[in-house]
Design a protein around this motif. Structure first.
Motif, PDB file in Angstrom:
ATOM      1  N   LEU A 148      20.004   2.823  12.794  1.00  0.00           N
ATOM      2  CA  LEU A 148      18.964   2.692  11.775  1.00  0.00           C
ATOM      3  C   LEU A 148      17.954   1.613  12.153  1.00  0.00           C
ATOM      4  CD1 LEU A 148      20.796   3.056   8.348  1.00  0.00           C
ATOM      5  CD2 LEU A 148      19.074   4.578   9.326  1.00  0.00           C
ATOM      6  N   HIS A 149      18.404   0.597  12.873  1.00  0.00           N
ATOM      7  CA  HIS A 149      17.516  -0.481  13.297  1.00  0.00           C
ATOM      8  C   HIS A 149      16.381   0.079  14.160  1.00  0.00           C
ATOM      9  CE1 HIS A 149      21.638  -1.779  12.672  1.00  0.00           C
ATOM     10  NE2 HIS A 149      21.204  -2.976  12.368  1.00  0.00           N
ATOM     11  N   TYR A 150      16.742   0.945  15.082  1.00  0.00           N
ATOM     12  CA  TYR A 150      15.726   1.558  15.953  1.00  0.00           C
ATOM     13  C   TYR A 150      14.874   2.556  15.178  1.00  0.00           C
ATOM     14  CZ  TYR A 150      13.743   4.557  19.584  1.00  0.00           C
ATOM     15  OH  TYR A 150      12.872   5.298  20.358  1.00  0.00           O
ATOM     16  N   ILE A 151      15.517   3.417  14.391  1.00  0.00           N
ATOM     17  CA  ILE A 151      14.797   4.481  13.681  1.00  0.00           C
ATOM     18  C   ILE A 151      13.781   3.903  12.697  1.00  0.00           C
ATOM     19  CG2 ILE A 151      15.075   6.362  12.022  1.00  0.00           C
ATOM     20  CD1 ILE A 151      17.821   6.908  13.362  1.00  0.00           C
ATOM     21  N   VAL A 152      14.220   2.937  11.875  1.00  0.00           N
ATOM     22  CA  VAL A 152      13.333   2.359  10.867  1.00  0.00           C
ATOM     23  C   VAL A 152      12.202   1.573  11.517  1.00  0.00           C
ATOM     24  CG1 VAL A 152      13.203   0.694   8.975  1.00  0.00           C
ATOM     25  CG2 VAL A 152      15.104   2.307   9.087  1.00  0.00           C
ATOM     26  N   THR A 153      12.539   0.777  12.537  1.00  0.00           N
ATOM     27  CA  THR A 153      11.509  -0.021  13.210  1.00  0.00           C
ATOM     28  C   THR A 153      10.482   0.870  13.894  1.00  0.00           C
ATOM     29  OG1 THR A 153      13.091  -1.816  13.586  1.00  0.00           O
ATOM     30  CG2 THR A 153      11.088  -1.828  14.909  1.00  0.00           C
ATOM     31  N   ARG A 154      10.938   1.892  14.588  1.00  0.00           N
ATOM     32  CA  ARG A 154      10.003   2.789  15.269  1.00  0.00           C
ATOM     33  C   ARG A 154       9.100   3.500  14.268  1.00  0.00           C
ATOM     34  NH1 ARG A 154      11.267   7.765  19.573  1.00  0.00           N
ATOM     35  NH2 ARG A 154       9.084   8.429  19.716  1.00  0.00           N
ATOM     36  N   ARG A 155       9.690   3.985  13.176  1.00  0.00           N
ATOM     37  CA  ARG A 155       8.894   4.692  12.175  1.00  0.00           C
ATOM     38  C   ARG A 155       7.840   3.769  11.573  1.00  0.00           C
ATOM     39  NH1 ARG A 155       9.534   6.131   6.441  1.00  0.00           N
ATOM     40  NH2 ARG A 155       8.303   8.013   6.090  1.00  0.00           N
ATOM     41  N   PHE A 156       8.210   2.528  11.313  1.00  0.00           N
ATOM     42  CA  PHE A 156       7.254   1.581  10.739  1.00  0.00           C
ATOM     43  C   PHE A 156       6.118   1.294  11.708  1.00  0.00           C
ATOM     44  CE2 PHE A 156       5.608  -2.652   9.895  1.00  0.00           C
ATOM     45  CZ  PHE A 156       5.338  -2.579   8.533  1.00  0.00           C
ATOM     46  N   LEU A 157       6.449   1.061  12.977  1.00  0.00           N
ATOM     47  CA  LEU A 157       5.422   0.714  13.959  1.00  0.00           C
ATOM     48  C   LEU A 157       4.478   1.882  14.236  1.00  0.00           C
ATOM     49  CD1 LEU A 157       7.538  -1.383  16.491  1.00  0.00           C
ATOM     50  CD2 LEU A 157       5.916  -2.227  14.791  1.00  0.00           C
ATOM     51  N   GLU A 158       4.996   3.086  14.205  1.00  0.00           N
ATOM     52  CA  GLU A 158       4.175   4.259  14.517  1.00  0.00           C
ATOM     53  C   GLU A 158       3.420   4.791  13.304  1.00  0.00           C
ATOM     54  OE1 GLU A 158       6.831   7.080  16.258  1.00  0.00           O
ATOM     55  OE2 GLU A 158       6.789   6.108  18.246  1.00  0.00           O
ATOM     56  N   ASN A 159       3.927   4.511  12.081  1.00  0.00           N
ATOM     57  CA  ASN A 159       3.323   5.064  10.875  1.00  0.00           C
ATOM     58  C   ASN A 159       3.280   4.009   9.770  1.00  0.00           C
ATOM     59  OD1 ASN A 159       3.361   8.150  11.633  1.00  0.00           O
ATOM     60  ND2 ASN A 159       5.423   7.376  12.086  1.00  0.00           N
ATOM     61  N   ARG A 160       2.772   2.830  10.109  1.00  0.00           N
ATOM     62  CA  ARG A 160       2.824   1.712   9.171  1.00  0.00           C
ATOM     63  C   ARG A 160       2.190   2.040   7.823  1.00  0.00           C
ATOM     64  NH1 ARG A 160      -0.883  -2.444   8.304  1.00  0.00           N
ATOM     65  NH2 ARG A 160      -2.041  -1.776  10.150  1.00  0.00           N
ATOM     66  N   GLU A 161       0.986   2.595   7.835  1.00  0.00           N
ATOM     67  CA  GLU A 161       0.295   2.866   6.581  1.00  0.00           C
ATOM     68  C   GLU A 161       1.057   3.884   5.735  1.00  0.00           C
ATOM     69  OE1 GLU A 161      -3.728   3.929   7.319  1.00  0.00           O
ATOM     70  OE2 GLU A 161      -4.266   1.961   8.125  1.00  0.00           O
ATOM     71  N   LYS A 162       1.605   4.908   6.376  1.00  0.00           N
ATOM     72  CA  LYS A 162       2.357   5.932   5.644  1.00  0.00           C
ATOM     73  C   LYS A 162       3.634   5.355   5.046  1.00  0.00           C
ATOM     74  CE  LYS A 162       4.536  10.477   6.140  1.00  0.00           C
ATOM     75  NZ  LYS A 162       4.858  11.590   7.072  1.00  0.00           N
ATOM     76  N   VAL A 163       4.340   4.550   5.825  1.00  0.00           N
ATOM     77  CA  VAL A 163       5.582   3.953   5.337  1.00  0.00           C
ATOM     78  C   VAL A 163       5.303   3.035   4.150  1.00  0.00           C
ATOM     79  CG1 VAL A 163       7.464   2.379   5.904  1.00  0.00           C
ATOM     80  CG2 VAL A 163       6.789   4.138   7.538  1.00  0.00           C
ATOM     81  N   LEU A 164       4.275   2.212   4.264  1.00  0.00           N
ATOM     82  CA  LEU A 164       3.944   1.294   3.176  1.00  0.00           C
ATOM     83  C   LEU A 164       3.459   2.048   1.939  1.00  0.00           C
ATOM     84  CD1 LEU A 164       2.213  -1.604   5.135  1.00  0.00           C
ATOM     85  CD2 LEU A 164       4.521  -1.561   4.180  1.00  0.00           C
ATOM     86  N   ASP A 165       2.713   3.124   2.154  1.00  0.00           N
ATOM     87  CA  ASP A 165       2.263   3.934   1.031  1.00  0.00           C
ATOM     88  C   ASP A 165       3.451   4.523   0.278  1.00  0.00           C
ATOM     89  OD1 ASP A 165       0.055   5.319  -0.458  1.00  0.00           O
ATOM     90  OD2 ASP A 165       1.115   7.083   0.322  1.00  0.00           O
ATOM     91  N   GLU A 166       4.433   5.036   1.010  1.00  0.00           N
ATOM     92  CA  GLU A 166       5.629   5.583   0.384  1.00  0.00           C
ATOM     93  C   GLU A 166       6.415   4.499  -0.332  1.00  0.00           C
ATOM     94  OE1 GLU A 166       7.751   7.410   3.543  1.00  0.00           O
ATOM     95  OE2 GLU A 166       6.416   9.153   3.694  1.00  0.00           O
ATOM     96  N   LEU A 167       6.472   3.319   0.268  1.00  0.00           N
ATOM     97  CA  LEU A 167       7.251   2.225  -0.297  1.00  0.00           C
ATOM     98  C   LEU A 167       6.640   1.697  -1.591  1.00  0.00           C
ATOM     99  CD1 LEU A 167       9.628   0.231   0.175  1.00  0.00           C
ATOM    100  CD2 LEU A 167       8.012  -1.221   1.405  1.00  0.00           C
ATOM    101  N   PHE A 168       5.311   1.618  -1.619  1.00  0.00           N
ATOM    102  CA  PHE A 168       4.631   1.007  -2.758  1.00  0.00           C
ATOM    103  C   PHE A 168       4.102   2.023  -3.766  1.00  0.00           C
ATOM    104  CE2 PHE A 168       3.412  -2.383   0.549  1.00  0.00           C
ATOM    105  CZ  PHE A 168       4.614  -3.037   0.376  1.00  0.00           C
ATOM    106  N   HIS A 169       4.286   3.308  -3.476  1.00  0.00           N
ATOM    107  CA  HIS A 169       3.718   4.338  -4.348  1.00  0.00           C
ATOM    108  C   HIS A 169       4.343   4.272  -5.731  1.00  0.00           C
ATOM    109  CE1 HIS A 169       1.859   8.025  -5.605  1.00  0.00           C
ATOM    110  NE2 HIS A 169       3.039   8.590  -5.872  1.00  0.00           N
ATOM    111  N   ASP A 170       3.487   4.290  -6.758  1.00  0.00           N
ATOM    112  CA  ASP A 170       3.941   4.243  -8.131  1.00  0.00           C
ATOM    113  C   ASP A 170       4.090   5.676  -8.642  1.00  0.00           C
ATOM    114  OD1 ASP A 170       2.676   2.664 -11.207  1.00  0.00           O
ATOM    115  OD2 ASP A 170       4.510   3.800 -10.774  1.00  0.00           O
ATOM    116  N   GLU A 171       5.315   6.054  -8.956  1.00  0.00           N
ATOM    117  CA  GLU A 171       5.560   7.413  -9.403  1.00  0.00           C
ATOM    118  C   GLU A 171       5.020   7.683 -10.798  1.00  0.00           C
ATOM    119  OE1 GLU A 171       6.688   9.779  -7.657  1.00  0.00           O
ATOM    120  OE2 GLU A 171       7.409   8.700  -5.898  1.00  0.00           O
ATOM    121  N   GLY A 172       4.567   6.713 -11.476  1.00  0.00           N
ATOM    122  CA  GLY A 172       4.004   6.985 -12.784  1.00  0.00           C
ATOM    123  C   GLY A 172       4.314   5.917 -13.783  1.00  0.00           C
TER     124      GLY A 172
END
Length: 228
Positions: A204-228
């Motif tokens: 998970l250390h590699y998977i999460v880090t790689r995903r964040f570095l390659e898709n930072r804006e998308k990951v942060l958008d998903e993390l901070f998205h307000d469902e309502g």
């Protein structure tokens, strides 16, 4: 490893409940897993069986830290040939206390770079320990050594390990994808029961880090998205 079916900590940890034996097949082994998975607890138990201070240090470092007693240490046995008694147990969480302990023995500072570890930054003190205290024909147990190391200094630690790898053994509990990338190391996953080897790219250390570095804006958008 579980005495008479005890459900008390640390015997309640799933990875430790099911562990009968663990083989170290390479000179560099990493323990990975979420907090509470048992990796640091087992590392501490190994330190106890090596005769190291479980508060952090080697065989000759006698000082106490609250909650540093190894509840598991008396219930494991180490089998190795030849037996190595030299080495060090490095605990990031108690490193301050270890540095204070050294300051009570000024004559020992020559083995740690010649000056108080408290007079260096946290990261500098860690590297001073690694560069000056680590040598050949020894076993080194490192619990989250990346805690005070910048990425560049984590790479410096990898170089130190490489220089000693063929004449020393390293067992390292870590969350660092940089350290886990050490070539040909064995990675043991404590999130699986029983504990089993895992590929670097599957951690998970590699998977999460790689995903964040390659898709930072998308990951942060998903993390901070307000469902309502």
């Amino acid at each position: 490893m579980n005495p008479e079916g005890s459900t008390d900590y640390p015997f309640s940890v799933p990875a430790l409940q099911q562990m009968k034996s663990l083989a170290f097949e390479t000179n560099v082994t990493f323990f990975v897993g979420e907090n509470g998975s048992g990796k640091s607890t087992l590392l501490e138990a190994i330190a106890y069986q090596c005769g190291f201070n479980t508060a952090g240090g080697g065989r000759n470092n006698a000082y106490d830290v609250d909650a540093s007693h190894s509840g598991l240490g008396e219930y494991i046995r180490l089998s190795w040939m030849p037996k190595i008694t030299n080495g060090f147990f490095m605990r990031a969480e108690t490193f301050y206390h270890f540095a204070s302990h050294l300051d009570t023995m000024p004559g020992s500072l020559q083995y740690y770079g010649g000056r108080s570890l408290h007079k260096q930054s946290h990261g500098e003190a860690f590297l001073s320990l690694f560069n000056n205290r680590f040598g050949k024909r020894a076993i080194y147990l490192l619990d989250e050594p990346e805690a005070a190391l910048s990425p560049a200094r984590q790479l410096a630690l990898l170089r130190i390990i490489k220089d000693l790898e063929h004449e020393a053994q390293f067992i390292i509990a870590t969350h660092s994808p940089i350290l886990l990338g050490y070539p040909d190391a064995r990675i043991l996953n404590f999130d699986e029961q029983p504990v089993e080897e895992i590929r670097y790219e599957d951690t998970l250390h590699y998977i999460v880090t790689r995903r964040f570095l390659e898709n930072r804006e998308k990951v942060l958008d998903e993390l901070f998205h307000d469902e309502g």
